[in-house]
Design an enzyme around this catalytic site. Sequence first.
Site, short mmCIF file in Angstrom:
data_model
loop_
_atom_site.label_atom_id
_atom_site.label_comp_id
_atom_site.label_asym_id
_atom_site.label_seq_id
_atom_site.Cartn_x
_atom_site.Cartn_y
_atom_site.Cartn_z
N LYS A 285 -11.77 0.18 0.87
CA LYS A 285 -11.27 2.20 0.36
C LYS A 285 -11.25 2.00 -1.20
O LYS A 285 -10.82 1.45 -1.48
CB LYS A 285 -10.58 2.99 1.48
CG LYS A 285 -9.55 2.15 1.83
CD LYS A 285 -8.20 3.24 2.58
CE LYS A 285 -7.15 2.85 2.77
NZ LYS A 285 -7.49 1.61 3.62
N ASP B 125 -5.94 2.92 -3.02
CA ASP B 125 -7.31 2.81 -2.06
C ASP B 125 -7.49 3.84 -1.95
O ASP B 125 -8.43 4.71 -1.08
CB ASP B 125 -7.48 1.62 -1.59
CG ASP B 125 -6.14 1.23 -0.47
OD1 ASP B 125 -5.67 1.99 -0.87
OD2 ASP B 125 -6.32 0.21 0.48
N ARG B 126 -6.34 4.75 -1.53
CA ARG B 126 -6.34 6.34 -0.70
C ARG B 126 -6.63 7.24 -1.02
O ARG B 126 -6.56 7.55 -2.55
CB ARG B 126 -4.79 6.18 0.27
CG ARG B 126 -5.03 5.31 1.48
CD ARG B 126 -3.56 5.68 1.48
NE ARG B 126 -3.56 4.64 3.19
CZ ARG B 126 -2.58 4.71 4.25
NH1 ARG B 126 -1.59 6.34 4.53
NH2 ARG B 126 -2.34 3.55 5.38
N ASP C 148 -1.16 1.28 -3.73
CA ASP C 148 -2.37 0.43 -4.04
C ASP C 148 -3.66 1.32 -4.77
O ASP C 148 -4.97 0.44 -5.01
CB ASP C 148 -3.08 -0.81 -3.54
CG ASP C 148 -3.38 -0.55 -2.11
OD1 ASP C 148 -3.14 0.49 -1.80
OD2 ASP C 148 -3.74 -1.19 -1.12
N ASP D 284 -2.79 6.94 -3.00
CA ASP D 284 -1.58 5.58 -3.04
C ASP D 284 -0.89 5.07 -3.80
O ASP D 284 -1.39 4.42 -5.28
CB ASP D 284 -1.21 5.41 -1.52
CG ASP D 284 -3.00 4.28 -1.49
OD1 ASP D 284 -3.25 4.32 -2.25
OD2 ASP D 284 -2.91 3.25 -0.14
N SER E 284 0.48 -1.06 0.57
CA SER E 284 -0.01 0.02 -0.15
C SER E 284 0.94 1.33 0.09
O SER E 284 1.47 2.32 -0.59
CB SER E 284 -0.99 -0.13 1.14
OG SER E 284 -1.46 0.98 1.03
N HIS E 285 0.62 2.38 1.01
CA HIS E 285 1.41 3.75 1.45
C HIS E 285 2.87 3.29 1.74
O HIS E 285 3.71 4.18 1.95
CB HIS E 285 0.56 3.95 2.21
CG HIS E 285 0.67 4.41 3.18
ND1 HIS E 285 0.27 2.32 3.41
CD2 HIS E 285 1.50 4.12 4.48
CE1 HIS E 285 0.47 2.16 5.31
NE2 HIS E 285 0.82 3.14 5.67
C1 VG1 Z 1 -2.83 2.13 8.23
C2 VG1 Z 1 -3.42 3.33 8.84
C3 VG1 Z 1 -5.10 2.42 8.59
C4 VG1 Z 1 -5.21 2.15 7.56
C5 VG1 Z 1 -3.98 1.24 7.26
C6 VG1 Z 1 -4.18 0.35 5.76
O1 VG1 Z 1 -2.40 1.64 9.93
O2 VG1 Z 1 -3.84 4.17 9.89
O3 VG1 Z 1 -6.03 3.61 8.49
O4 VG1 Z 1 -6.51 1.06 7.36
O5 VG1 Z 1 -2.95 2.13 7.58
O6 VG1 Z 1 -4.50 1.47 4.59
P1 VG1 Z 1 -1.90 1.55 10.86
O7 VG1 Z 1 -1.67 0.62 11.76
O8 VG1 Z 1 -0.40 1.93 10.05
O9 VG1 Z 1 -2.53 2.89 11.39
V1 VG1 Z 1 -3.27 0.68 2.81
O10 VG1 Z 1 -3.82 2.23 1.63
O11 VG1 Z 1 -1.93 1.41 4.02
O12 VG1 Z 1 -3.63 -1.10 3.04
CO CO Z 2 -3.45 2.10 0.46
#
Ligand code: VG1
Ligand code: CO
Length: 541
Positions: free
Chosen positions: A376, A281-282, A279, A277, A113-114
Amino acid sequence: MTILRISTQPIEGQKPGTSGLRKKTQVFMQPGYLENFVQSIWNGVGGVAGKVLVLGGDGRHFNTEAAQTILRMAAASGAARVIVGQGGLLSTPAASHLIRKRGADGGIILSASHNPGGIDGDFGVKFNTANGGPAPEGVTARIHEASTRLDHFLMLDSADLPLSEIGQHRLGDTVIEIVDPVSEYATLMESLFDFDAIRALLGTGFTLRFDAMHAVTGPYAREILENRLGAAPGSVRNAVPLPDFGAGHPDPNPVWAKPLFDAMFAADAPDFAAASDGDGDRNMILGRGIYVTPSDSLAVLAANAHLVPGYRDGLKGVARSMPTSRAVDRVAEALGIAAYATPTGWKFFGTLLDAGLATLCGEESAGTGSDHVREKDGLWAVLLWLNILAEWRMPVAAMMADHWARFGRNYYSRHDYEGIDSAVAATLIDDLRGALPAMAGQTVAGLAVEAARDFAYTDPVDGSTAHKQGIEIDFAGGARAVLRLSGTGTEGATLRVYLERFDAQDTGQDPQVALAPVIAATEELAGIAKRTGRTAPDVIT
Ligand code: VG1
Ligand code: CO
């Protein structure tokens, strides 16, 4: 073709976090590491024999190799069919949609993801269930449990498939169907939004910029925003997915998407901008001269969704992750609909969406989505904004002013302290937890603590529970601080501090100034500087 039965041993730490298993790319590339985890998924979900799966990823380093391995493993374990995005690519929301549309039994998304990608970055694997959503905690627990008992995995002894060739292929008895990653998703978007209205808005000289951050949304944004909606060519920037995201950090926030952020505060700024981001979804939303916090964005979308075809009948309810600001709760109250607060992570929204209790969901981390999929969805949020703007025909800044005049303003910010010592971070949270019973009634840095809790959640649909989901401290006057540790990092600990303050009227302050009393009180309670040696957060959103 021969099915190889390869002996292995359990690998420590194959425990999915907030969103799948994330590790350093080089860890995932170690012989057997990916294979062990994938076989654990198969074992944890009761096998894949005769099942239909969806597979795709965000294109980061090791995406293609991992996809080839997973196909061989799905075939070895007797999957009936695997639907794969061309080139092994699928955005997370597109994968969710494909699982639902094709009635698949589940899917695997290759993404961290991010998190940054590349050989020195991160890689990740996430399993989604038949509703298209991230596996709930019960399922991830079974997968992890399976990983601790693994003694072999099955692998088809076969050559790589040409992932670039759309159409039906065969791997042993398994059909591998390679599909265009964008078209089904784009069609879904057309069914939800008034593309004519958005086209008309763009026809008035309204300008937009979308930064795909060299990640997976590039091809989706090009097709939808430029080709189908007629945004000027070049409106989509950094549109070609790269294995290392151009050495960037594909996280759409004011720090990592700084060029876009700066452009929106320049004299020649476009009317609207957004980023997504790794993938897809953000989303980050900006207007000329204004950054819309994700929490505010969720509230604005909830207040205006009924203007858009897909949501014409109104919302059944809304849900936010607990640390997300309460701005959307005020909208829900005005609309007379329920507002749910869940633990962090999209997996907790699944039951609410499936049961028809919530239509719109959101997280402060730039995640917004609805019941159209079970993830998302970055581009969906952008299109919802554009469709609403096409109705409002006013600048984003004016729209926000209008929203705050109606509902009041929840000043909000998140402060992240990254890569801190894990033991120090754990002690900080433990000590706060220990101090909870005596916290209410205290006055710290001039702010009275009204209540404080260790957030626990009971799912209203299936009764499952989650504990220790963050320390939540309510101050007098509707201010609040939340502290929790990230579950997506791969190095040390990341402490997230979420800060909120409510003003019945927007006072036009810089959020960091408006939140200064909450920041000071939180520091006094948690001792972040003293414990970590950090005097300022690494990232402020
Ligand atoms: C983070 C965000 C959370 C989100 C998750 C996955 O998690 O705070 O809101 O759902 O990333 O998003 P954490 O545990 O690091 O706070 V993604 O777009 O990275 O799949
Ligand atoms: Co993501």
